[in-house]
Design an enzyme around this catalytic site. Structure first.
Site, PDB file in Angstrom:
ATOM      1  CE  LYS A  33      -0.446   0.007   5.048  1.00 29.58           C
ATOM      2  NZ  LYS A  33      -1.385   0.034   6.186  1.00 29.58           N
ATOM      3  NE  ARG A 129      -6.300   0.894  12.079  1.00 28.74           N
ATOM      4  CZ  ARG A 129      -5.106   0.660  11.548  1.00 28.74           C
ATOM      5  NH1 ARG A 129      -4.205   1.639  11.485  1.00 28.74           N
ATOM      6  NH2 ARG A 129      -4.783  -0.541  11.089  1.00 28.74           N
ATOM      7  CE1 TYR A 253      14.817  30.753   4.388  1.00 29.64           C
ATOM      8  CE2 TYR A 253      14.889  28.390   3.910  1.00 29.64           C
ATOM      9  CZ  TYR A 253      14.712  29.700   3.487  1.00 29.64           C
ATOM     10  OH  TYR A 253      14.428  29.956   2.170  1.00 29.64           O
ATOM     11  CG  MET A 301      10.813  23.204  -0.990  1.00 27.50           C
ATOM     12  SD  MET A 301       9.780  24.359  -1.919  1.00 27.50           S
ATOM     13  CE  MET A 301       8.720  25.007  -0.614  1.00 27.50           C
TER      14      MET A 301
END
EC number: 5.1.1.1
Length: 357
Positions: A33, A129, A253, A301
């Site tokens: 999956k 669940r 950053y 990024m």
């Protein structure tokens, strides 16, 4: 071309699948999956199809992608169907289907089908669940048989804490399952990756290896069988810039790293848009030019910075490994406060190269 790549070792994938079989003596559905946890579902399925007992995916869209690629092996829908209209497609494409809720059972009873279904009847043994309540389990089994619309029923549940080897919860779930299936003549499936590796006492005619297929351990502690896994993915790139900084200079950053000494900084073409975890802190291990070093500064990024001070041979063009056979994905995930499942699945932009066909 941008050098960020994911190298996928299909021979290692096959090794890990065979290990799941060896450890359990059971039939094994390879869980592919989420695009095989970021490894490429179609290519992984093609690599395993000759020996796999079947595959497991989350939903019908993922299953139909496999069928369109020519995969003829059984494919189980782990979430079952989301609306009754999917049942015709499930039957048409010979898909196996989890039933985890009474509304799904009612939909099967009411929907005309041109061929019977292979159903995996899921019990909620304690994870809470999805899955049928134990008090409803026998009745659901009998209703499926009475519907005349199923060719086979497999009994299943899912472990919530099997990755905690000293937890009582898994033994309790096994006991709940054993009580719920009393008197039901059907195969069963309980063991996921941590169940395969660490819970040999759990019954299973079918096992469902997922994370272990890709060579990552589900455990936070060392475990003998998990040590036999072979990492399938190597996430790699190259150094694209090198600069020398004096002590006291910020990097990246937010100035989250300030050089404590004269520091040689390498910038690498890899960032959070590629799937590398933005939250990875200073000190997260990387391998450059074959030597371990560490991440410094905040992940951007498209780029990140690494400390090259103690790797004098590294320069522009030097190869960088973020995880693979020498820096394990589980180690990077632990530094980043997440799990290897997530860092694999987050790789959306990085091209994949396959070896070991």
């Amino acid at each position: 071309m941008r050098p960020a790549r994911a190298l996928i070792d299909l021979q290692a994938l096959r090794h890990n699948y065979r290990l799941a079989r060896e450890l359990t003596g059971a039939k094994a559905l390879a869980v592919i999956k989420a695009d095989a946890y970021g490894h490429g579902a179609v290519r992984c399925a093609l690599a395993l199809e000759a020996e796999a007992d079947g595959f497991a995916v989350a939903c019908i869209e993922e299953a139909l992608e496999l069928r369109a690629a020519g995969i003829k092996a059984p494919v189980l829908l782990l979430e079952g169907f989301f609306e009754a209209s999917e049942l015709a497609l499930i039957a048409e494409h010979d898909l196996w289907c989890v039933v985890h809720s009474l509304w799904q059972l009612e939909a099967i009873e009411k929907t005309p089908l041109h061929k019977p279904l292979n159903v995996w009847l899921k019990l909620d043994s304690g994870m809470h669940r999805v899955g049928l309540h134990p008090k409803d389990y026998h009745d659901a089994y009998q209703r499926l048989l009475a519907s005349g619309k199923v060719s086979r029923i497999v009994l299943m549940t899912h472990f919530a804490r099997a990755d905690e080897l000293d937890a009582d919860a898994t033994s309790q779930q096994i006991a709940v399952f054993e009580a719920a299936r009393q008197g039901l003549a059907a195969e069963c499936s309980l063991r996921n990756s941590p169940g395969v590796l660490g819970w040999p006492q759990a019954p299973s005619d079918w096992v469902r290896p997922g994370l272990m297929l890709y060579g990552a351990t589900p455990f936070e502690v060392a475990q003998a069988e998990a040590a036999r896994l072979q990492p399938v993915m190597t996430l790699q790139s190259r150094v694209i810039s090198v600069r020398e900084l004096p002590a006291g200079e910020p990097v990246g950053y937010g100035a989250k790293f300030v050089s404590p000494r004269p520091t040689r900084v390498g910038v690498v073409a890899m960032g959070y848009a590629d799937g590398y975890p933005r939250q990875a802190p200073n000190g997260t291990p990387v391998l450059v030019a074959g030597k371990r070093t560490q991440l410094i500064g905040r992940v951007s990024m498209d780029m990140l910075s690494i400390d090259l001070t103690d790797v004098p041979q590294a320069t522009v063009g030097s190869p960088v490994e973020f995880w693979g056979k020498q820096v394990l994905a589980s180690e990077v995930a632990a530094h980043a406060g997440t799990i290897p499942y997530q860092i694999f699945c987050n790789l959306k932009r990085v091209p994949r190269d396959y070896i070991g066909e």
